[in-house]
Design an enzyme around this catalytic site. Sequence first.
Site, mmCIF file in Angstrom:
data_model
loop_
_atom_site.group_PDB
_atom_site.id
_atom_site.type_symbol
_atom_site.label_atom_id
_atom_site.label_comp_id
_atom_site.label_asym_id
_atom_site.label_seq_id
_atom_site.Cartn_x
_atom_site.Cartn_y
_atom_site.Cartn_z
ATOM 1 N N HIS A 260 0.852 -1.276 -0.061
ATOM 2 C CA HIS A 260 -0.041 -0.017 0.153
ATOM 3 C C HIS A 260 0.942 1.079 -0.006
ATOM 4 O O HIS A 260 1.796 1.444 1.049
ATOM 5 C CB HIS A 260 -0.793 0.036 1.146
ATOM 6 C CG HIS A 260 -1.708 0.956 1.300
ATOM 7 N ND1 HIS A 260 -2.966 1.062 0.325
ATOM 8 C CD2 HIS A 260 -2.105 1.964 2.008
ATOM 9 C CE1 HIS A 260 -3.742 2.187 0.450
ATOM 10 N NE2 HIS A 260 -3.261 2.655 1.585
ATOM 11 N N HIS B 156 0.734 5.563 -1.341
ATOM 12 C CA HIS B 156 0.327 6.724 -1.880
ATOM 13 C C HIS B 156 1.627 7.525 -2.415
ATOM 14 O O HIS B 156 1.982 8.348 -1.350
ATOM 15 C CB HIS B 156 -0.583 7.731 -1.165
ATOM 16 C CG HIS B 156 -1.794 6.897 -0.797
ATOM 17 N ND1 HIS B 156 -2.622 6.256 -1.467
ATOM 18 C CD2 HIS B 156 -2.273 6.778 0.437
ATOM 19 C CE1 HIS B 156 -3.626 5.779 -0.750
ATOM 20 N NE2 HIS B 156 -3.402 5.796 0.297
ATOM 21 N N GLN C 147 2.323 11.037 -1.576
ATOM 22 C CA GLN C 147 2.742 11.856 -0.041
ATOM 23 C C GLN C 147 3.900 11.881 0.269
ATOM 24 O O GLN C 147 4.310 12.475 1.446
ATOM 25 C CB GLN C 147 1.596 11.094 0.896
ATOM 26 C CG GLN C 147 0.071 11.438 0.365
ATOM 27 C CD GLN C 147 -0.924 10.699 1.357
ATOM 28 O OE1 GLN C 147 -0.604 9.932 2.294
ATOM 29 N NE2 GLN C 147 -2.036 10.511 1.020
ATOM 30 N N TYR D 118 -4.880 7.552 -6.788
ATOM 31 C CA TYR D 118 -6.290 8.063 -7.156
ATOM 32 C C TYR D 118 -6.026 9.370 -7.661
ATOM 33 O O TYR D 118 -6.925 10.251 -7.356
ATOM 34 C CB TYR D 118 -6.730 7.890 -5.564
ATOM 35 C CG TYR D 118 -6.197 8.513 -4.428
ATOM 36 C CD1 TYR D 118 -6.333 9.824 -3.939
ATOM 37 C CD2 TYR D 118 -5.773 7.709 -3.344
ATOM 38 C CE1 TYR D 118 -5.817 10.453 -2.830
ATOM 39 C CE2 TYR D 118 -5.362 8.291 -2.201
ATOM 40 C CZ TYR D 118 -5.571 9.477 -2.156
ATOM 41 O OH TYR D 118 -4.951 9.974 -0.777
ATOM 42 N N GLU E 84 -10.070 2.311 9.085
ATOM 43 C CA GLU E 84 -8.852 2.928 9.793
ATOM 44 C C GLU E 84 -9.146 3.730 10.863
ATOM 45 O O GLU E 84 -8.332 3.742 11.757
ATOM 46 C CB GLU E 84 -8.348 3.834 8.676
ATOM 47 C CG GLU E 84 -7.154 4.436 8.949
ATOM 48 C CD GLU E 84 -6.539 5.282 7.670
ATOM 49 O OE1 GLU E 84 -5.162 6.057 8.388
ATOM 50 O OE2 GLU E 84 -6.929 5.243 6.800
ATOM 51 N N HIS F 117 -5.559 -1.283 6.401
ATOM 52 C CA HIS F 117 -5.721 -0.919 7.815
ATOM 53 C C HIS F 117 -6.460 -1.896 8.805
ATOM 54 O O HIS F 117 -6.050 -2.528 9.507
ATOM 55 C CB HIS F 117 -6.107 0.592 7.776
ATOM 56 C CG HIS F 117 -5.339 1.627 7.058
ATOM 57 N ND1 HIS F 117 -4.153 1.641 7.427
ATOM 58 C CD2 HIS F 117 -5.756 2.289 5.948
ATOM 59 C CE1 HIS F 117 -3.567 2.473 6.386
ATOM 60 N NE2 HIS F 117 -4.440 3.173 5.665
ATOM 61 N N ASP G 195 2.117 3.350 2.843
ATOM 62 C CA ASP G 195 0.977 4.295 2.680
ATOM 63 C C ASP G 195 1.544 5.849 2.513
ATOM 64 O O ASP G 195 1.775 6.213 1.269
ATOM 65 C CB ASP G 195 0.175 4.044 4.164
ATOM 66 C CG ASP G 195 -1.000 4.852 4.033
ATOM 67 O OD1 ASP G 195 -1.312 5.524 3.082
ATOM 68 O OD2 ASP G 195 -1.762 4.558 5.337
#
Length: 442
Positions: free
Chosen positions: A45, A47, A50, A113, A227, A261, A312
């Site tokens: 996982h 992103h 970030q 996303y 989460e 999560h 994440d």
Amino acid sequence: MPEGWARDVRVTVADGVIIGVETGVARAADDEAGGVALPGMANVHSHAFQRAMAGLTEARGPGGDAGDNFWTWRQLMYRFLDRGGPEEIEAITALAFCDMLEGGFTRVAEFHYLHNDPMGGSYADPAELTGRIVAAAETTGIALTLLPVFYAHSTFGGSAPNQGQRRFITDVDGFADLVARGRTLAATLPDAVVGVAPHSLRAVTPEELAAMPGLAGDGPIHIHVAEQTKEVDDCLAWSGARPVEWLLANAPVDPRWCLIHSTHVSEPEWRGVAKAGAVVGLCPLTEANLGDGIFPARDFVEGGGRFGIGTDSNIQIGVADELRMLEYSQRLALRARGVMADAERSTGRALFDRALAGGRQATGAEGGIAVGMAADIVGLDAGAVGFAGRRDDAVLDSWIFGGERAIRSVWRRGRKVVVEGRHVARDGIEARYRKALSVVLG
């Protein structure tokens, strides 16, 4: 090795695939220098965008002493997205992928996303940013499990999205096109896998969620779930059921699914996930950073559950770091030691083996130091002072819990992408990243 530790091992590779594994052999003059070889880990996982936020959200949020939480962090994340076009997204993603390889991850499930431009409009090519993720994977060499994200609503019940979510939003038809384009783009990469990711029960309606397995085909299906306690409360108010409870009752959850999560689950819920054969995607460093809570990992594993690890929000990136945080969170919650160990394996070995197996399942890719597998190998420096006097499981324990930054080499499909702990293309990747941050933060 799949069967355990072995010594004096020669691994022979052709066209990126392991074609021979011999044990008990002397090193030949033209063999690569020795060390401790581990199979590469899958990051379940990420992103990637970030990564550029790391360290920028540590001031107290607007809620004061009691109000700084995931939801205030999310507002800061939304504001971060006001800038940054394709070039910037690709540069930030490439740095994150570079850091992952240096940290022992050889595959990443990118929960992607960011689809729209900063104003929420579609690019001329709606899959523009998908292509940038693929390009970053190609630049760094990391194996990619691409997970286009379906995101259409702001909260349970199909509420309209808010302004901060404008870069994420699509509809089912547009999303189907994104998935198809993602498959075409990812086909240029070796060993790429494409699945789908309904963002969360907040962001999809039951009808939209029902369309996702068909779009995934044989690929994995990932979803954020449970989460935060507020998410549980909101789901109960909407449906009368807890998030994982609702998902198990209303979606075809099976081994293709990865529930990211799952922090706040009841015993019947985690037992249901284990029975379904799904993987729970744990991101211990991000979950700690956001104040999410602690997943009942010991009970889940003892009940037959499977987990993988992810990075994440990418505040810190490393296999050992995530595994250490996972064990320490369990120790703090249970006031015990060696929580994730078992009768046959040390704590570090049990953590590593379980994350390895769960990661492969969740990312749709086989692996291991075995004939027929891609040559994805992480080499630890056997001469590192933290490994003095260690062997076998004690090496893993010392790497994970001793803080030894010992990754010396990483091979991805037989290509050596990390040399002496540094990615071979890091200089150029860092230069592009610095330029990107001058735009995003300037």
